[in-house]
Scaffold this motif. Structure first.
Motif, PDB file in Angstrom:
ATOM      1  N   THR A 265      -1.731   2.167 -14.323  1.00 26.85           N
ATOM      2  CA  THR A 265      -1.757   0.802 -14.868  1.00 26.85           C
ATOM      3  C   THR A 265      -2.560  -0.177 -14.018  1.00 26.85           C
ATOM      4  O   THR A 265      -2.896  -1.262 -14.495  1.00 26.85           O
ATOM      5  CB  THR A 265      -0.331   0.243 -15.010  1.00 26.85           C
ATOM      6  OG1 THR A 265       0.291   0.211 -13.711  1.00 26.85           O
ATOM      7  CG2 THR A 265       0.507   1.092 -15.942  1.00 26.85           C
ATOM      8  N   GLU A 266      -2.850   0.165 -12.765  1.00 30.29           N
ATOM      9  CA  GLU A 266      -3.651  -0.717 -11.903  1.00 30.29           C
ATOM     10  C   GLU A 266      -4.516   0.102 -10.959  1.00 30.29           C
ATOM     11  O   GLU A 266      -4.112   1.184 -10.522  1.00 30.29           O
ATOM     12  CB  GLU A 266      -2.765  -1.624 -11.032  1.00 30.29           C
ATOM     13  CG  GLU A 266      -2.159  -2.805 -11.723  1.00 30.29           C
ATOM     14  CD  GLU A 266      -0.742  -2.513 -12.195  1.00 30.29           C
ATOM     15  OE1 GLU A 266      -0.231  -3.297 -13.009  1.00 30.29           O
ATOM     16  OE2 GLU A 266      -0.160  -1.507 -11.756  1.00 30.29           O
ATOM     17  N   TRP A 267      -5.680  -0.424 -10.642  1.00 26.70           N
ATOM     18  CA  TRP A 267      -6.486   0.154  -9.574  1.00 26.70           C
ATOM     19  C   TRP A 267      -5.812  -0.087  -8.226  1.00 26.70           C
ATOM     20  O   TRP A 267      -5.696   0.787  -7.390  1.00 26.70           O
ATOM     21  CB  TRP A 267      -7.874  -0.489  -9.544  1.00 26.70           C
ATOM     22  CG  TRP A 267      -8.904   0.192 -10.376  1.00 26.70           C
ATOM     23  CD1 TRP A 267      -9.447  -0.262 -11.543  1.00 26.70           C
ATOM     24  CD2 TRP A 267      -9.535   1.456 -10.122  1.00 26.70           C
ATOM     25  NE1 TRP A 267     -10.372   0.632 -12.028  1.00 26.70           N
ATOM     26  CE2 TRP A 267     -10.456   1.694 -11.176  1.00 26.70           C
ATOM     27  CE3 TRP A 267      -9.433   2.408  -9.108  1.00 26.70           C
ATOM     28  CZ2 TRP A 267     -11.238   2.842 -11.237  1.00 26.70           C
ATOM     29  CZ3 TRP A 267     -10.208   3.552  -9.167  1.00 26.70           C
ATOM     30  CH2 TRP A 267     -11.098   3.748 -10.225  1.00 26.70           C
ATOM     31  N   ARG A 268      -5.418  -1.314  -7.993  1.00 24.14           N
ATOM     32  CA  ARG A 268      -4.800  -1.728  -6.735  1.00 24.14           C
ATOM     33  C   ARG A 268      -3.629  -2.662  -7.030  1.00 24.14           C
ATOM     34  O   ARG A 268      -3.616  -3.374  -8.029  1.00 24.14           O
ATOM     35  CB  ARG A 268      -5.798  -2.491  -5.842  1.00 24.14           C
ATOM     36  CG  ARG A 268      -6.945  -1.656  -5.287  1.00 24.14           C
ATOM     37  CD  ARG A 268      -6.460  -0.784  -4.134  1.00 24.14           C
ATOM     38  NE  ARG A 268      -7.563  -0.185  -3.395  1.00 24.14           N
ATOM     39  CZ  ARG A 268      -8.182   0.904  -3.738  1.00 24.14           C
ATOM     40  NH1 ARG A 268      -7.854   1.516  -4.860  1.00 24.14           N
ATOM     41  NH2 ARG A 268      -9.152   1.414  -3.001  1.00 24.14           N
ATOM     42  N   GLY A 269      -2.641  -2.643  -6.145  1.00 25.37           N
ATOM     43  CA  GLY A 269      -1.592  -3.642  -6.198  1.00 25.37           C
ATOM     44  C   GLY A 269      -0.332  -3.235  -6.938  1.00 25.37           C
ATOM     45  O   GLY A 269       0.710  -3.864  -6.770  1.00 25.37           O
ATOM     46  N   GLY A 270      -0.377  -2.211  -7.755  1.00 28.00           N
ATOM     47  CA  GLY A 270       0.815  -1.806  -8.491  1.00 28.00           C
ATOM     48  C   GLY A 270       1.707  -0.896  -7.672  1.00 28.00           C
ATOM     49  O   GLY A 270       1.277  -0.249  -6.719  1.00 28.00           O
ATOM     50  N   ASN A 271       2.990  -0.819  -8.059  1.00 28.48           N
ATOM     51  CA  ASN A 271       3.908   0.109  -7.395  1.00 28.48           C
ATOM     52  C   ASN A 271       4.541   1.091  -8.386  1.00 28.48           C
ATOM     53  O   ASN A 271       5.558   1.705  -8.095  1.00 28.48           O
ATOM     54  CB  ASN A 271       4.996  -0.639  -6.623  1.00 28.48           C
ATOM     55  CG  ASN A 271       5.851  -1.523  -7.524  1.00 28.48           C
ATOM     56  OD1 ASN A 271       5.905  -1.333  -8.739  1.00 28.48           O
ATOM     57  ND2 ASN A 271       6.528  -2.501  -6.931  1.00 28.48           N
ATOM     58  N   GLY A 272       3.923   1.225  -9.582  1.00 34.91           N
ATOM     59  CA  GLY A 272       4.475   2.133 -10.572  1.00 34.91           C
ATOM     60  C   GLY A 272       3.434   2.585 -11.569  1.00 34.91           C
ATOM     61  O   GLY A 272       2.232   2.335 -11.405  1.00 34.91           O
TER      62      GLY A 272
END
Length: 306
Positions: free
Chosen positions: A84-91
């Motif tokens: 769901t994200e390139w960077r910054g997500g935790n899931g």
């Protein structure tokens, strides 16, 4: 008597035809904001475009869908996870479907929320463990200064993690899945037989960035005897089918902006079969599962609307 025999033959033929299975390849298109794209194949080599999107990403801060990984679980329910994200997500994202057209409400599964310094959650891959009746989800994450590294930046030094679930409501605690001593992403679990598993991996160190394979006795490893690379520089996103006693491993040969495939019986010797495959233009890596003729028919009809 002859009429009865003809009727029986027709009935048997229809029953066999109705059970015919086709291969389905999940995909996305850059810049990954549209969502899920699909392709199908009768022989596992020549793929027809079913277009898309079939599921527009609505979860995660970036609202993107990359690396859609799907598995056909019990009762013919398809479970899918994605980046769901390139960077910054935790899931990662999760949704399920019985026909690949109508989907459940999307969920965000924060598997790395216990790691405040985590950089990313990349390419979750879902595997149904039929021995333990559970789903295993593995992914790559970077936690700076946690592991030894080579030429990589601290924020690009990945290791593989996992969680398990039986119902996609309750998930086990996140644990380390693979620490081979180098940066690694894009792992795929292959069950060859009971107590015999292979793990396709991408060595993500700067000099390599190619595919290798390890071996273990359970789907959670440990995986050892990691091979030398069997693909070239700048290759990733493996997925596979098993056909006629061989495994065909597809991969994104992103350095040359094309798709390639190798065939193997034992994961020790590999034959390049890239000249035998054909994929839709723009296809980006996902995973391969199987679908019934009835599911495919509905998808073909839906694709005509796109």
């Amino acid at each position: 008597m002859k009429k009865l025999a003809v009727v029986l033959l027709i009935f048997i033929g229809f029953g066999c035809a109705s059970k015919q299975e086709y291969y389905l390849f999940t995909s996305f298109r850059e810049p990954a904001t549209d969502g899920l794209y699909l392709a199908y194949s009768e022989d596992g080599y020549q793929w027809e475009d079913l277009k898309g999107p079939y599921l527009k990403p609505e979860t995660g801060a970036s609202k993107i869908m990359r690396d859609p990984s799907i598995v056909r679980g019990k009762d013919d329910v398809y479970h899918m996870v994605w980046t769901t994200e390139w960077r910054g997500g935790n899931g990662f994202g999760y949704a399920s479907s019985t026909d690949l057209i109508n989907w459940s409400e999307q969920q965000y599964i924060p598997v790395m929320q216990h790691e405040p310094d985590v950089v990313n959650v990349w390419a979750p891959e879902i595997f149904y463990d039929d021995e333990a009746d559970r789903y295993i989800i593995i992914w790559a994450s970077t936690i700076p200064f946690r592991y030894e590294k080579g030429a990589e930046d601290e924020e690009n030094n990945h290791r593989m993690y996992y969680t398990t679930t039986k119902d996609f409501k309750i998930f086990s605690d996140t644990k380390l899945f693979l620490e081979p001593g180098f940066s690694v992403i894009d792992c795929v679990i292959v069950k060859r037989a009971k107590d015999d598993y292979a793990l396709i991996i991408k060595d993500n160190t700067r000099p390599n960035r190619n595919l290798k394979v390890g071996f273990g006795k359970t789907p959670l490893g440990p995986f050892t005897n990691i091979s030398e690379p069997y693909t070239g520089f700048l290759s990733e996103g493996p997925s596979f089918i098993k056909k006629d006693g061989k495994y065909v491993i597809y991969y994104d040969n992103y350095g040359e902006k094309n798709y390639k495939a190798v065939s193997t019986e034992d994961f020790k010797t590999f034959e390049d079969v890239s000249s035998e495959i054909s994929l839709p233009e723009g296809h980006k890596h996902g995973t391969i599962t199987t679908i019934s003729k009835s599911v495919l028919s509905k998808l073909i009809e839906k694709s005509k609307e796109k």
